[in-house]
Design a protein around this motif. Structure first.
Motif, PDB file in Angstrom:
ATOM      1  N   LYS A  48      -1.048   4.526  -7.183  1.00 52.89           N
ATOM      2  CA  LYS A  48      -1.454   4.333  -5.794  1.00 52.89           C
ATOM      3  C   LYS A  48      -1.974   2.910  -5.646  1.00 52.89           C
TER       4      LYS A  48
ATOM      5  N   SER B 212       0.827  -1.207   0.000  1.00 55.91           N
ATOM      6  CA  SER B 212       0.000   0.000   0.000  1.00 55.91           C
ATOM      7  C   SER B 212       0.859   1.253   0.000  1.00 55.91           C
TER       8      SER B 212
ATOM      9  N   SER C  14      -3.583   0.108  -3.116  1.00 58.55           N
ATOM     10  CA  SER C  14      -4.347  -0.017  -1.876  1.00 58.55           C
ATOM     11  C   SER C  14      -4.971  -1.404  -1.812  1.00 58.55           C
ATOM     12  N   LYS C  15      -5.434  -1.754  -0.635  1.00 58.33           N
ATOM     13  CA  LYS C  15      -6.102  -3.034  -0.458  1.00 58.33           C
ATOM     14  C   LYS C  15      -7.527  -2.931  -0.985  1.00 58.33           C
ATOM     15  N   CYS C  16      -7.950  -3.969  -1.675  1.00 57.27           N
ATOM     16  CA  CYS C  16      -9.322  -4.085  -2.189  1.00 57.27           C
ATOM     17  C   CYS C  16      -9.832  -5.439  -1.738  1.00 57.27           C
TER      18      CYS C  16
ATOM     19  N   ILE D 116      -5.092  -6.497  -3.971  1.00 60.68           N
ATOM     20  CA  ILE D 116      -4.607  -5.126  -4.029  1.00 60.68           C
ATOM     21  C   ILE D 116      -5.047  -4.528  -5.364  1.00 60.68           C
TER      22      ILE D 116
END
Length: 145
Positions: A41, A28, A43-45, A49
């Protein structure tokens, strides 16, 4: 006494081969591509990721002066979407403590490839893509904390 304990702890970590980035296995953050032309960018989903373009060195089409679009996409509807905000990863699932595998979209040619993303240091990320047995990759650097 506290100083000696801290020095001993660091010394034991070095002897055990524990990497200095052992606490930084999370992808992240915002990453600068190897060419320095984009920031992504990550990020965790859910358990996966996601990676989205958030900055471009050249955010406008030089011919039209309009914001850059996904013009190489073979789908005419998708070819008009802006590059800023463009999702790059799909199905990027964890395959280890600091590694994910899935698909990566390459806006340079409008194709999607099998991919893996691996945190290789506190501020480095290895991004690889493959077509059949032919693979290539690059190292991205963290763009800030």
């Amino acid at each position: 006494m506290t100083f000696r304990f801290a020095v001993l702890t660091v010394f034991l970590a070095v002897l055990s081969g524990a990497p200095a980035y052992a606490q930084s296995t999370d992808a992240s953050g915002t990453w600068l591509t190897q060419a320095g032309d984009a920031r992504v960018k990550i990020s965790k989903c859910g358990g996966d990721i996601c990676g989205v373009i958030v900055w471009l060195r050249e955010p406008h089409d030089t011919a039209t002066g309009q914001p850059a679009t996904d013009s190489k996409n073979p789908n005419p509807a998708l070819a008009r979407r802006p590059m800023i905000g463009l999702p790059l990863f799909s199905g990027m699932q964890p395959t280890g403590p600091s590694k994910w595998s899935g698909q990566i979209y390459n806006a340079d040619d409008g194709s999607t490839y099998a991919s893996s993303v691996t945190v290789t240091g506190a501020d480095s990320l290895r991004v690889e893509g493959c077509v059949g047995a032919l693979c290539g990759g690059e190292t991205w650097t963290r763009a800030g904390r």
